[in-house]
Design a protein around this motif. Structure first.
Motif, PDB file in Angstrom:
ATOM      1  N   GLY A   1       0.814  -1.208   0.000  1.00  0.00           N
ATOM      2  CA  GLY A   1       0.000   0.000   0.000  1.00  0.00           C
ATOM      3  C   GLY A   1       0.847   1.257   0.000  1.00  0.00           C
ATOM      4  O   GLY A   1       0.524   2.244  -0.672  1.00  0.00           O
ATOM      5  N   LEU A   2       1.948   1.201   0.727  1.00  0.00           N
ATOM      6  CA  LEU A   2       2.850   2.358   0.799  1.00  0.00           C
ATOM      7  C   LEU A   2       3.552   2.594  -0.535  1.00  0.00           C
ATOM      8  O   LEU A   2       3.694   3.736  -0.984  1.00  0.00           O
ATOM      9  N   THR A   3       3.963   1.519  -1.192  1.00  0.00           N
ATOM     10  CA  THR A   3       4.665   1.688  -2.473  1.00  0.00           C
ATOM     11  C   THR A   3       3.702   2.037  -3.606  1.00  0.00           C
ATOM     12  O   THR A   3       4.139   2.567  -4.634  1.00  0.00           O
TER      13      THR A   3
ATOM     14  N   THR B   1      -0.184  11.750  -3.152  1.00  0.00           N
ATOM     15  CA  THR B   1      -0.926  12.453  -2.108  1.00  0.00           C
ATOM     16  C   THR B   1      -2.181  11.700  -1.677  1.00  0.00           C
ATOM     17  O   THR B   1      -2.390  11.440  -0.489  1.00  0.00           O
ATOM     18  N   SER B   2      -3.018  11.336  -2.648  1.00  0.00           N
ATOM     19  CA  SER B   2      -4.268  10.659  -2.304  1.00  0.00           C
ATOM     20  C   SER B   2      -4.022   9.256  -1.763  1.00  0.00           C
ATOM     21  O   SER B   2      -4.741   8.780  -0.882  1.00  0.00           O
ATOM     22  N   CYS B   3      -2.981   8.582  -2.260  1.00  0.00           N
ATOM     23  CA  CYS B   3      -2.684   7.229  -1.772  1.00  0.00           C
ATOM     24  C   CYS B   3      -2.177   7.272  -0.333  1.00  0.00           C
ATOM     25  O   CYS B   3      -2.579   6.446   0.487  1.00  0.00           O
ATOM     26  N   MET B   4      -1.304   8.196  -0.028  1.00  0.00           N
ATOM     27  CA  MET B   4      -0.797   8.308   1.337  1.00  0.00           C
ATOM     28  C   MET B   4      -1.933   8.616   2.319  1.00  0.00           C
ATOM     29  O   MET B   4      -1.985   8.071   3.422  1.00  0.00           O
TER      30      MET B   4
ATOM     31  N   GLN C   1      -8.383   0.342  -0.474  1.00  0.00           N
ATOM     32  CA  GLN C   1      -8.340   1.783  -0.204  1.00  0.00           C
ATOM     33  C   GLN C   1      -7.031   2.398  -0.707  1.00  0.00           C
ATOM     34  O   GLN C   1      -7.025   3.511  -1.233  1.00  0.00           O
ATOM     35  N   SER C   2      -5.932   1.663  -0.548  1.00  0.00           N
ATOM     36  CA  SER C   2      -4.651   2.150  -1.066  1.00  0.00           C
ATOM     37  C   SER C   2      -4.680   2.244  -2.585  1.00  0.00           C
ATOM     38  O   SER C   2      -4.167   3.205  -3.177  1.00  0.00           O
TER      39      SER C   2
END
Length: 289
Positions: free
Chosen positions: A210-212, A220-223, A242-243
């Motif tokens: 999810g972080l990568t 921005t939106s993923c973080m 969600q990620s």
């Protein structure tokens, strides 16, 4: 050498697709049957004990072989690691099922769309007939998780613990999917315990993926989505979804139409391809340094 093994295995997997000759799982059923027969003689009838014995034996054997080859023959070590990786990658051809789903939806064929969804274990029984928006969301979520389970989780544990990590992860899934349903001593509690075990094993890999996604998608939106998902008591699959939606900058105010689903599924495949090579690059940097 792990890096070379990984690169070769990924290349061969792309060439072989679903016809991977190393993914032969009948031995697991045979071994479980034989173990059950032996343990029954001493009044032990528990598939959890069978699993503990099998995964211990496989782990010890894999570790012994890989350690010996690593010390005495680097070429054979790479070959062995490739073989273990190719066996540990997920079964089936995910891309084909995604294509089948997109085509079925474009034709408005609910039955064929459901068959394509069921092929990747999407739960469709609870979805009302012709409720395309719900089916689309469920399929996107499952396709995202299947990509993780088939490749990223295997690569994650391979990078940390070598061939042992990769094969142990795959054995957990194979046991839940193939052995537990066949066991005469399986109940709902046993299934729930194995599901929880896999969820625990996948927890760190899900967060890293999810972080990568933020690096290879919309940062921005993923973080924001990744941080929000980790403050909620939700499943690993929902965290990944969600990620993904954050990485693709999904607008939840727009209805989930056929065209939007097609674009999201195509974007998912591109995102996971970029992310996989990003992982490979990170692993290369770690080993070089």
């Amino acid at each position: 050498m792990l890096l070379f093994s990984l690169l070769i295995a990924i290349t061969l997997k792309q060439l072989w697709k679903s016809s991977n000759p190393l993914q032969y799982d009948a031995w697991l059923i045979t071994l479980d049957t034989q173990l059950s027969h032996w343990l029954h003689k001493i009044d032990i009838n528990d598939t959890t004990i069978n699993f503990s014995i099998v995964i211990s034996l496989v782990s010890i054997a894999t570790f012994a072989v890989s350690s010996t080859l690593h010390q005495y023959n680097h070429f054979l070590y790479i070959v062995f690691s490739c073989a273990v990786l190719l066996y540990s990658f997920g079964r089936g051809e995910l891309t084909r099922h995604i294509t089948d789903f997109i085509v079925a939806e474009a034709k408005g064929d609910w039955h064929q769309a459901c068959l394509a969804a069921q092929a990747i274990q999407t739960p469709v029984s609870s979805i009302e007939s012709n409720h395309w928006a719900k089916l689309n969301k469920s399929f996107l979520s499952q396709a995202n998780y299947q990509g993780f389970e088939r490749f990223f989780a295997v690569v994650f544990w391979f990078a940390l613990f070598g061939p042992v990590g990769a094969i142990c992860y795959r054995l957990c899934h194979l046991w839940l999917q193939q052995v537990v349903p066949r066991s005469a001593h399986t109940n709902t509690k046993t299934h729930r315990e194995f599901t929880r075990l896999i969820a625990i094993i996948e927890w760190p890999a899900v967060r890293v993926l999810g972080l990568t996604y933020a690096v290879t998608g919309n940062f921005t939106s993923c973080m924001h989505a990744w941080k929000q998902s980790n403050t909620k008591n939700i499943s690993n699959q929902d965290v990944l979804l969600q990620s993904l939606e954050g990485a693709l900058a999904v607008d939840h105010d727009i209805p989930q139409t056929q065209e939007i689903t097609r674009r999201e599924l195509e974007a998912l495949q591109q995102l996971q391809t970029r992310t996989l090579w990003f992982w490979v690059g990170c692993i290369a940097i770690v080993f070089i340094l």
